[in-house]
Design an enzyme around this catalytic site. Sequence first.
Site, PDB file in Angstrom:
ATOM      1  N   ASP A   1     -11.063   2.399   3.824  1.00  0.00           N
ATOM      2  CA  ASP A   1     -10.731   0.546   3.728  1.00  0.00           C
ATOM      3  C   ASP A   1     -12.478   0.537   3.514  1.00  0.00           C
ATOM      4  OD1 ASP A   1      -9.340  -0.992   3.749  1.00  0.00           O
ATOM      5  OD2 ASP A   1      -9.016  -0.733   5.919  1.00  0.00           O
TER       6      ASP A   1
ATOM      7  N   GLN B   1      -5.018  -1.893   9.776  1.00  0.00           N
ATOM      8  CA  GLN B   1      -4.525  -3.470   8.932  1.00  0.00           C
ATOM      9  C   GLN B   1      -5.324  -4.018   9.946  1.00  0.00           C
ATOM     10  OE1 GLN B   1      -3.649  -3.702   5.819  1.00  0.00           O
ATOM     11  NE2 GLN B   1      -4.419  -5.773   6.251  1.00  0.00           N
TER      12      GLN B   1
ATOM     13  N   LYS C   1       1.182  -0.908  -0.023  1.00  0.00           N
ATOM     14  CA  LYS C   1      -0.306   0.432  -0.147  1.00  0.00           C
ATOM     15  C   LYS C   1       0.990   1.569  -0.205  1.00  0.00           C
ATOM     16  CE  LYS C   1      -3.380  -2.422   2.033  1.00  0.00           C
ATOM     17  NZ  LYS C   1      -4.625  -2.813   3.177  1.00  0.00           N
TER      18      LYS C   1
END
Length: 293
Positions: free
Chosen positions: A119, A96, A52
């Site tokens: 997200d 994460q 990422k």
Amino acid sequence: MQIIDGKGLSQTIKNEIALKVKEIKNKGQKTPHLAAVLVGNDGASETYVANKVKSCHEVGFKSSLIRLGADITEQELLAEINILNNDDEIDGFIVQLPLPKHINEQRIVQTINPEKDVDGFHPVNVGKMVKGLPTFLPATPFGIMTMLERYKIETQGKHCVVIGRSDIVGTPMSILMSRKNNPGNCTVTLCHSATKDLKKETLRADIIIAALGYPEFLTADMVKNDVVIIDVGISRVKDETKKSGYTLKGDVKFDEVSKKASFITPVPGGVGPMTVVSLLQNTLLAHANKKII
Ligand code: GUN
């Protein structure tokens, strides 16, 4: 049979994003900035987050990686999230997953400012997705929808079987595929661990989205001819012949299923790179939304 080249498509989209970032910079606007929070040192999470960060640099975004020890308390992590929520320099951020067992993941996700939740995991954004309102779509489902769209795969009226009901992939995928949209407009069956006869369901499928996290689970005898296969699995399987000691396997037995499929995503190089590029697209959206506000 056509392989859906997620790696190539993600590069095309990265080039498109890079052009937009150039325009933003030329106008003298602030550079889009994505932050990622990584708790502990799980090998797979390390790899995903590194990808990422690398992708941010490729398109000209700023990125920040906040590394926290596996023994951090929930309160300390919540404090970090509040710092990011209130930092005007950060357009969007992710935490994460998975998190260590002693941390309540739901509480963490619900603390993220929905306007920075690139997200798309916050209940406000999930609710908007369900109602078809503009929002951040979760990155993996967003990437899959983009693949179906760009490869012009017919979905209307098809029977789509989703295997796996996770919050991150299976559940949102089942909703997006059933919406009156293109891609979408499918009849959807969501299969999971309590499904009685999975093979009966998969044999009826025109499109299968395998997201159960069990390596090489879907075999040729479970699918009909000309099926479209989207393989979300990415398991590390022990392999002494590899320097890393493991090899990556999808949820689909590629060699045999590909012989029957009309379209299929490989692992690696399919859904994975599309997930990362979708996160970049969401960050660009967060940046644009902020400018309007
Ligand atoms: N873990 C596995 N997939 C994801 C994802 O898309 N986002 C985050 N934050 N964690 C993940």
